[in-house]
Design a protein around this motif. Sequence first.
Motif, PDB file in Angstrom:
ATOM      1  N   ASN A 132       0.847  -1.202  -0.002  1.00 10.49           N
ATOM      2  CA  ASN A 132      -0.070  -0.030   0.139  1.00 10.49           C
ATOM      3  C   ASN A 132       1.049   1.275  -0.025  1.00 10.49           C
ATOM      4  O   ASN A 132       0.450   2.451  -0.558  1.00 10.49           O
ATOM      5  CB  ASN A 132      -0.865   0.033   1.245  1.00 10.49           C
ATOM      6  N   ILE A 133       2.103   1.258   0.589  1.00 13.92           N
ATOM      7  CA  ILE A 133       2.975   2.353   0.462  1.00 13.92           C
ATOM      8  C   ILE A 133       3.393   2.587  -0.747  1.00 13.92           C
ATOM      9  O   ILE A 133       3.558   3.678  -1.213  1.00 13.92           O
ATOM     10  CB  ILE A 133       4.188   2.296   1.707  1.00 13.92           C
ATOM     11  N   PHE A 134       3.776   1.452  -1.700  1.00 15.33           N
ATOM     12  CA  PHE A 134       4.072   1.550  -2.853  1.00 15.33           C
ATOM     13  C   PHE A 134       3.069   2.243  -3.621  1.00 15.33           C
ATOM     14  O   PHE A 134       3.362   3.101  -4.718  1.00 15.33           O
ATOM     15  CB  PHE A 134       4.449   0.115  -3.513  1.00 15.33           C
ATOM     16  N   ASP A 135       1.821   1.731  -3.550  1.00 19.82           N
ATOM     17  CA  ASP A 135       0.786   2.374  -4.080  1.00 19.82           C
ATOM     18  C   ASP A 135       0.541   3.768  -3.875  1.00 19.82           C
ATOM     19  O   ASP A 135       0.362   4.531  -5.036  1.00 19.82           O
ATOM     20  CB  ASP A 135      -0.543   1.452  -4.241  1.00 19.82           C
ATOM     21  N   LEU A 136       0.848   4.012  -2.549  1.00 20.63           N
ATOM     22  CA  LEU A 136       0.408   5.749  -2.123  1.00 20.63           C
ATOM     23  C   LEU A 136       1.385   6.557  -2.999  1.00 20.63           C
ATOM     24  O   LEU A 136       1.108   7.432  -3.413  1.00 20.63           O
ATOM     25  CB  LEU A 136       0.488   5.564  -0.702  1.00 20.63           C
ATOM     26  N   VAL A 137       2.664   6.008  -2.870  1.00 16.67           N
ATOM     27  CA  VAL A 137       3.777   6.715  -3.357  1.00 16.67           C
ATOM     28  C   VAL A 137       3.570   6.755  -4.956  1.00 16.67           C
ATOM     29  O   VAL A 137       3.974   8.004  -5.457  1.00 16.67           O
ATOM     30  CB  VAL A 137       5.217   6.037  -3.132  1.00 16.67           C
ATOM     31  N   ASN A 176      -1.705  12.332  -8.306  1.00 15.05           N
ATOM     32  CA  ASN A 176      -3.336  11.851  -7.872  1.00 15.05           C
ATOM     33  C   ASN A 176      -3.618  11.982  -6.521  1.00 15.05           C
ATOM     34  O   ASN A 176      -3.683  11.197  -5.702  1.00 15.05           O
ATOM     35  CB  ASN A 176      -3.516  10.345  -8.476  1.00 15.05           C
ATOM     36  N   SER A 177      -4.029  13.252  -6.260  1.00 11.03           N
ATOM     37  CA  SER A 177      -4.218  13.500  -4.713  1.00 11.03           C
ATOM     38  C   SER A 177      -5.419  12.612  -4.124  1.00 11.03           C
ATOM     39  O   SER A 177      -5.517  12.193  -3.009  1.00 11.03           O
ATOM     40  CB  SER A 177      -4.575  14.927  -4.396  1.00 11.03           C
ATOM     41  N   ARG A 178      -6.535  12.391  -5.021  1.00 10.85           N
ATOM     42  CA  ARG A 178      -7.568  12.072  -4.603  1.00 10.85           C
ATOM     43  C   ARG A 178      -7.316  10.223  -4.320  1.00 10.85           C
ATOM     44  O   ARG A 178      -7.868   9.903  -3.267  1.00 10.85           O
ATOM     45  CB  ARG A 178      -8.760  11.542  -5.754  1.00 10.85           C
ATOM     46  N   ARG A 179      -6.774   9.696  -5.102  1.00 10.04           N
ATOM     47  CA  ARG A 179      -6.364   8.315  -4.661  1.00 10.04           C
ATOM     48  C   ARG A 179      -5.257   8.249  -3.616  1.00 10.04           C
ATOM     49  O   ARG A 179      -5.491   7.279  -2.950  1.00 10.04           O
ATOM     50  CB  ARG A 179      -5.446   7.579  -5.977  1.00 10.04           C
ATOM     51  N   ALA A 180      -4.251   9.017  -3.819  1.00 10.98           N
ATOM     52  CA  ALA A 180      -3.511   8.843  -2.593  1.00 10.98           C
ATOM     53  C   ALA A 180      -4.131   9.207  -1.310  1.00 10.98           C
ATOM     54  O   ALA A 180      -3.697   8.442  -0.235  1.00 10.98           O
ATOM     55  CB  ALA A 180      -2.215  10.360  -2.846  1.00 10.98           C
ATOM     56  N   ALA A 181      -5.017  10.112  -1.074  1.00 13.11           N
ATOM     57  CA  ALA A 181      -5.673  10.285   0.182  1.00 13.11           C
ATOM     58  C   ALA A 181      -6.568   8.981   0.451  1.00 13.11           C
ATOM     59  O   ALA A 181      -6.826   8.618   1.713  1.00 13.11           O
ATOM     60  CB  ALA A 181      -6.686  11.284  -0.041  1.00 13.11           C
ATOM     61  N   ALA A 182      -7.238   8.526  -0.506  1.00  8.67           N
ATOM     62  CA  ALA A 182      -8.068   7.377  -0.085  1.00  8.67           C
ATOM     63  C   ALA A 182      -7.322   5.977   0.274  1.00  8.67           C
ATOM     64  O   ALA A 182      -7.559   5.417   1.341  1.00  8.67           O
ATOM     65  CB  ALA A 182      -8.761   6.862  -1.676  1.00  8.67           C
ATOM     66  N   LEU A 183      -5.975   5.917  -0.394  1.00 11.14           N
ATOM     67  CA  LEU A 183      -5.160   4.821   0.155  1.00 11.14           C
ATOM     68  C   LEU A 183      -4.700   5.139   1.603  1.00 11.14           C
ATOM     69  O   LEU A 183      -4.495   4.043   2.294  1.00 11.14           O
ATOM     70  CB  LEU A 183      -3.841   4.969  -0.700  1.00 11.14           C
ATOM     71  N   LEU A 238      -5.250   3.562   7.447  1.00 15.76           N
ATOM     72  CA  LEU A 238      -5.616   4.107   8.808  1.00 15.76           C
ATOM     73  C   LEU A 238      -6.690   3.414   9.168  1.00 15.76           C
ATOM     74  O   LEU A 238      -6.973   2.808  10.535  1.00 15.76           O
ATOM     75  CB  LEU A 238      -5.983   5.472   9.097  1.00 15.76           C
ATOM     76  N   ALA A 239      -7.759   3.142   8.247  1.00 16.24           N
ATOM     77  CA  ALA A 239      -9.022   2.093   8.834  1.00 16.24           C
ATOM     78  C   ALA A 239      -8.696   0.917   8.816  1.00 16.24           C
ATOM     79  O   ALA A 239      -9.465   0.332   9.723  1.00 16.24           O
ATOM     80  CB  ALA A 239     -10.113   2.354   7.638  1.00 16.24           C
ATOM     81  N   THR A 240      -7.775   0.372   8.279  1.00 17.47           N
ATOM     82  CA  THR A 240      -7.530  -1.152   8.789  1.00 17.47           C
ATOM     83  C   THR A 240      -6.642  -1.394  10.172  1.00 17.47           C
ATOM     84  O   THR A 240      -6.255  -2.273  10.399  1.00 17.47           O
ATOM     85  CB  THR A 240      -6.779  -1.923   7.528  1.00 17.47           C
ATOM     86  N   GLY A 241      -6.488  -0.326  10.808  1.00 17.51           N
ATOM     87  CA  GLY A 241      -5.602  -0.563  12.186  1.00 17.51           C
ATOM     88  C   GLY A 241      -4.407  -0.007  11.934  1.00 17.51           C
ATOM     89  O   GLY A 241      -3.647  -0.137  13.128  1.00 17.51           O
ATOM     90  N   LEU A 262      -0.194  13.783   8.516  1.00 18.42           N
ATOM     91  CA  LEU A 262      -0.119  12.886   7.415  1.00 18.42           C
ATOM     92  C   LEU A 262      -0.936  13.152   6.274  1.00 18.42           C
ATOM     93  O   LEU A 262      -0.786  13.192   5.103  1.00 18.42           O
ATOM     94  CB  LEU A 262      -0.586  11.244   7.649  1.00 18.42           C
ATOM     95  N   ASN A 263      -2.237  13.665   6.563  1.00 22.72           N
ATOM     96  CA  ASN A 263      -3.242  14.080   5.519  1.00 22.72           C
ATOM     97  C   ASN A 263      -2.851  15.068   4.921  1.00 22.72           C
ATOM     98  O   ASN A 263      -2.802  15.261   3.537  1.00 22.72           O
ATOM     99  CB  ASN A 263      -4.578  14.433   6.343  1.00 22.72           C
ATOM    100  N   ILE A 264      -2.245  16.254   5.597  1.00 27.07           N
ATOM    101  CA  ILE A 264      -1.745  17.513   4.900  1.00 27.07           C
ATOM    102  C   ILE A 264      -0.369  16.978   3.981  1.00 27.07           C
ATOM    103  O   ILE A 264      -0.227  17.850   2.785  1.00 27.07           O
ATOM    104  CB  ILE A 264      -1.305  18.470   5.855  1.00 27.07           C
ATOM    105  N   LEU A 265       0.540  16.267   4.720  1.00 26.76           N
ATOM    106  CA  LEU A 265       1.712  15.745   3.798  1.00 26.76           C
ATOM    107  C   LEU A 265       1.214  15.220   2.394  1.00 26.76           C
ATOM    108  O   LEU A 265       1.759  15.419   1.531  1.00 26.76           O
ATOM    109  CB  LEU A 265       2.533  14.682   4.553  1.00 26.76           C
TER     110      LEU A 265
END
Length: 320
Positions: A201-206, A213-220, A225-228, A312-315
């Motif tokens: 997921n970190i690979f996908d996020l980067v 793609n800010s929308r996809r980055a924020a969703a990832l 965070l939601a998975t704990g 993290l969200n701002i970053l």
Amino acid sequence: MFYILYGEDTYSQQATLTELKNKLGDPEMLSLNTTVLDGHGLAFGEVMNACNAFPFLSPKRLIIVHNYFSAKPAREEMDTLLAYLPELPDSARLFFLESDQLSEKHPAIKLAQSSSNGYAKFFGRLQGRELERWIFQRCEALGGRIHPRAVHLLAVNAGSDLQLLENELTKLVLYKGLREEPEQIIDLDVIRLSPYAAEANIFDLVDALGSRNSRRAAALLQQKLATGSEPFQIFAMFIRQFRLLIQVKECLAAGMNQQEIARTIKQHPFVVGKIMQQSASFSLDQLDSIYRHLLEVDIEVKTGRNDLVTALNILVFSLA
């Protein structure tokens, strides 16, 4: 007899070697009659001496040579080898283990294929359905059961390194075996226990950041965070990923290939390959700037000027 086992799938090479060794008699006696040599800088005379030595309290001697042909021996050495192999003593079992792919036109391969006392086999990396089939069958052999989604997740994120997959499967089977009624391994188990899946997921996020793609980055980020996932763990993985990107980018600028980079930064070649692809989305100046920004965020959080989830969200928003 001589064997040439070559190709990137060194796990299957070793499995074949073990299978053939088991047919050569008492393992303890065979170990006393085994010589292992590194092919780099090796004179063939050393190989010949080991093959010609009479076995001690055993009918066979085992000689294992690693990466002799990959080291590109001199023409005279190769000519000596090709002349000697058909005359190899019956008491000798000579194995050439090559981690690179050799050409089918290589003179040693052609000799092994045409000689009555030779054998050559190519071990290419498994991919796609073949790789997933291997994961499924290996899991069953280890006493476990695995869901197809978990198989796919392992195949995608651990690559075709069978030794690595063996280690991950063993860990997953043991984890499930702690229950009274072992359940099927599912994708969440892989995400929980496999660092390669956790890093995916970190690979996908980067990747999303690299493509802006800010929308996809924020969703990832929200998904992690939601998975704990702990915010500090996510942030630490962020720092690690961008540090690796900088290291790989610098190595590429120095003209290194994937294997050389893997040795230099002490990472698995599969991981390096993914980072190399990812590094194309960033310049070295951009990576340096991002890394400095990460350090600033770290200071802000540790000094109480910001909380990590907000940071993290701002970053993610600012980088995308």
